[in-house]
Write a protein that holds these residues in place. Structure first.
Motif, PDB file in Angstrom:
ATOM      1  N   ILE A  33      70.043  14.326  -1.149  1.00 33.19           N
ATOM      2  CA  ILE A  33      70.507  14.776  -2.133  1.00 33.19           C
ATOM      3  C   ILE A  33      72.160  14.634  -3.043  1.00 33.19           C
ATOM      4  CG2 ILE A  33      69.404  17.128  -0.919  1.00 33.19           C
ATOM      5  CD1 ILE A  33      72.133  18.109   0.470  1.00 33.19           C
ATOM      6  N   GLU A  34      72.677  13.851  -2.417  1.00 33.77           N
ATOM      7  CA  GLU A  34      73.628  12.648  -3.270  1.00 33.77           C
ATOM      8  C   GLU A  34      73.568  11.609  -2.782  1.00 33.77           C
ATOM      9  OE1 GLU A  34      77.379  14.290  -2.577  1.00 33.77           O
ATOM     10  OE2 GLU A  34      77.085  16.281  -2.497  1.00 33.77           O
ATOM     11  N   LYS A  35      73.504  10.582  -3.998  1.00 37.59           N
ATOM     12  CA  LYS A  35      73.803   9.091  -2.739  1.00 37.59           C
ATOM     13  C   LYS A  35      75.108   8.431  -4.046  1.00 37.59           C
ATOM     14  CE  LYS A  35      71.613   4.943  -4.325  1.00 37.59           C
ATOM     15  NZ  LYS A  35      71.617   3.723  -5.554  1.00 37.59           N
ATOM     16  N   THR A  36      75.861   7.587  -3.251  1.00 40.28           N
ATOM     17  CA  THR A  36      76.164   6.687  -4.075  1.00 40.28           C
ATOM     18  C   THR A  36      76.372   5.500  -3.301  1.00 40.28           C
ATOM     19  OG1 THR A  36      78.001   6.612  -1.667  1.00 40.28           O
ATOM     20  CG2 THR A  36      78.790   8.383  -3.257  1.00 40.28           C
ATOM     21  N   ASP A  37      76.352   3.929  -4.018  1.00 39.20           N
ATOM     22  CA  ASP A  37      76.275   2.558  -3.486  1.00 39.20           C
ATOM     23  C   ASP A  37      76.646   2.619  -1.716  1.00 39.20           C
ATOM     24  OD1 ASP A  37      75.746   1.248  -5.856  1.00 39.20           O
ATOM     25  OD2 ASP A  37      77.226   0.571  -6.474  1.00 39.20           O
ATOM     26  N   GLU A  38      77.672   3.522  -1.282  1.00 37.29           N
ATOM     27  CA  GLU A  38      77.788   3.077  -0.062  1.00 37.29           C
ATOM     28  C   GLU A  38      76.970   4.241   0.896  1.00 37.29           C
ATOM     29  OE1 GLU A  38      79.727   1.032   0.591  1.00 37.29           O
ATOM     30  OE2 GLU A  38      79.549   0.299  -1.304  1.00 37.29           O
ATOM     31  N   TYR A  39      76.656   5.461   0.407  1.00 41.49           N
ATOM     32  CA  TYR A  39      75.860   6.493   1.999  1.00 41.49           C
ATOM     33  C   TYR A  39      75.355   7.283   0.526  1.00 41.49           C
ATOM     34  CZ  TYR A  39      80.239   9.704  -0.048  1.00 41.49           C
ATOM     35  OH  TYR A  39      80.187  10.398  -1.217  1.00 41.49           O
ATOM     36  N   ILE A  40      74.340   7.779   1.710  1.00 41.38           N
ATOM     37  CA  ILE A  40      73.264   8.939   0.812  1.00 41.38           C
ATOM     38  C   ILE A  40      73.816  10.395   2.022  1.00 41.38           C
ATOM     39  CG2 ILE A  40      71.880   7.631   0.192  1.00 41.38           C
ATOM     40  CD1 ILE A  40      70.197   8.552   2.839  1.00 41.38           C
ATOM     41  N   ILE A  41      73.464  11.263   1.172  1.00 43.08           N
ATOM     42  CA  ILE A  41      73.936  12.759   1.752  1.00 43.08           C
ATOM     43  C   ILE A  41      72.816  13.392   1.744  1.00 43.08           C
ATOM     44  CG2 ILE A  41      74.762  14.735   1.334  1.00 43.08           C
ATOM     45  CD1 ILE A  41      77.608  13.946   1.022  1.00 43.08           C
ATOM     46  N   VAL A  42      71.739  14.088   3.112  1.00 43.96           N
ATOM     47  CA  VAL A  42      71.030  14.527   3.165  1.00 43.96           C
ATOM     48  C   VAL A  42      70.613  15.978   3.647  1.00 43.96           C
ATOM     49  CG1 VAL A  42      70.259  12.255   3.630  1.00 43.96           C
ATOM     50  CG2 VAL A  42      70.726  13.320   5.012  1.00 43.96           C
ATOM     51  N   ALA A  43      69.973  16.299   3.071  1.00 45.88           N
ATOM     52  CA  ALA A  43      68.979  18.401   3.966  1.00 45.88           C
ATOM     53  C   ALA A  43      67.620  17.332   4.593  1.00 45.88           C
ATOM     54  CB  ALA A  43      68.282  18.500   3.229  1.00 45.88           C
ATOM     55  N   GLU A  44      68.153  18.447   6.162  1.00 43.76           N
ATOM     56  CA  GLU A  44      66.885  16.946   7.126  1.00 43.76           C
ATOM     57  C   GLU A  44      66.853  18.923   7.576  1.00 43.76           C
ATOM     58  OE1 GLU A  44      69.094  14.401   9.439  1.00 43.76           O
ATOM     59  OE2 GLU A  44      70.644  15.494   8.971  1.00 43.76           O
ATOM     60  N   CYS A  45      65.334  18.294   8.786  1.00 46.59           N
ATOM     61  CA  CYS A  45      65.323  19.117   9.744  1.00 46.59           C
ATOM     62  C   CYS A  45      64.194  18.466  11.053  1.00 46.59           C
ATOM     63  CB  CYS A  45      63.793  20.166   9.073  1.00 46.59           C
ATOM     64  SG  CYS A  45      63.010  20.814  10.554  1.00 46.59           S
ATOM     65  N   ASN A  46      65.396  19.203  12.310  1.00 45.73           N
ATOM     66  CA  ASN A  46      65.012  18.156  13.998  1.00 45.73           C
ATOM     67  C   ASN A  46      65.432  16.716  13.815  1.00 45.73           C
ATOM     68  OD1 ASN A  46      63.520  18.653  15.734  1.00 45.73           O
ATOM     69  ND2 ASN A  46      62.051  17.300  15.741  1.00 45.73           N
ATOM     70  N   ALA A  47      67.096  17.129  13.219  1.00 45.39           N
ATOM     71  CA  ALA A  47      68.010  15.709  13.768  1.00 45.39           C
ATOM     72  C   ALA A  47      67.967  15.379  15.112  1.00 45.39           C
ATOM     73  CB  ALA A  47      68.845  15.946  12.948  1.00 45.39           C
ATOM     74  N   ASP A  48      68.168  16.420  16.045  1.00 48.47           N
ATOM     75  CA  ASP A  48      68.531  16.208  16.964  1.00 48.47           C
ATOM     76  C   ASP A  48      66.680  16.119  18.061  1.00 48.47           C
ATOM     77  OD1 ASP A  48      66.599  18.936  17.097  1.00 48.47           O
ATOM     78  OD2 ASP A  48      68.456  19.875  17.656  1.00 48.47           O
ATOM     79  N   TYR A  49      66.002  16.613  17.075  1.00 45.91           N
ATOM     80  CA  TYR A  49      64.096  15.335  17.487  1.00 45.91           C
ATOM     81  C   TYR A  49      63.562  16.702  19.103  1.00 45.91           C
ATOM     82  CZ  TYR A  49      64.680  11.115  16.071  1.00 45.91           C
ATOM     83  OH  TYR A  49      65.305  10.258  14.854  1.00 45.91           O
TER      84      TYR A  49
END
Length: 261
Positions: A215-231
């Protein structure tokens, strides 16, 4: 007789005068001679010491500066695509398209609120866009005897994977969000260059075990939307920052026509 005496007296007086003049002249002569000699000596010394120096004219060779021929530098015209290098080396979205994508992402934040769960009660029918406030509790993929069950969505993203995927949990959520933004008929294709990443792309990270929507992006990082990051719980989250250094083995999914084909 008197006449002769007078003549003699006059003669004597004349002789005396002449003698006085001679004596006076003799007294002045050495001084005059000395002055003349000193003048002559001074003149001689002056002529000896002040001999005119004849300087040979120095002929300066004209310095010929070689003209420096600078090669003309041809500056390539900068375009909007080049100035957007920090966002992506190949910009495929216009400003209007990017604004439309951002608007869709804001809508998804309302449809899928943070800290809710993309799942359904085991045994019940569900809508793809439905969420609950109760987490899953799955320890692994083989555990199917739990109260809450993971949602599954099979979108066009599944066709990009080089292996068979079910479309559950994180992958299904990212795929569903992508279809909401771009439509279910828009092609999908894979790439590996971080510099080409744009907002709206999906990323496959963590050694190809987790999917996110960028949902956002730079040269150094991305920002994300996600589900189940803890598995484990299928929890929905917005805003996690992932550094570029953590994405060395990641690959990405773009929606739209592949410009390299």
């Amino acid at each position: 007789m008197k006449k002769n005496v007078g003549i003699i007296v006059c003669f004597v007086i004349a002789v005396i005068l002449i003698a006085c003049l001679v004596i006076e002249n003799e007294k002045e002569k050495p001084a005059g001679q000395q002055t003349k000699e000193s003048v002559t000596e001074t003149t001689t010394e002056k002529s000896a010491t002040e001999e005119p120096t004849t300087e040979e004219p120095t002929t300066e060779e004209p310095t010929t500066e070689e003209p420096t021929t600078e090669e003309p530098t041809t500056e390539e015209p900068t375009t909007e695509k080049q100035t957007e290098k920090e966002t992506a080396k190949e910009q495929t979205y216009t400003e209007e398209e990017l604004a439309a994508i951002t608007k869709k992402i804001e809508e998804l934040k309302v449809i899928f609120p943070a800290d809710t769960y993309w799942n359904h009660k085991n045994g019940e029918k569900y809508e793809y866009y439905a969420v609950t406030d109760k987490p899953c509790d799955h320890k692994d993929e083989s555990d199917i005897d739990y109260d809450m069950k993971c949602n599954v969505y099979k979108g066009i993203t599944n066709s990009v994977f080089p292996y068979s995927v079910r479309g559950a949990q994180c992958l299904g959520f990212a795929s569903l969000c992508s279809d909401y933004i771009f439509g279910t008929d828009t092609p999908a294709w894979a790439f590996y260059d971080y510099d080409k990443v744009q907002v709206g792309d999906q990323a496959r990270i963590s050694n190809d075990t987790h999917s996110v929507l960028i949902i956002e992006k730079t040269d150094e990082y991305i920002i994300v939307a996600e589900c189940n990051a803890d598995y484990r719980t299928c929890k929905i989250a917005w805003g996690r920052k992932i550094k570029r250094s953590k994405l060395e083995k990641a690959w990405y999914i773009r929606r739209g026509e592949n410009p390299e084909q």
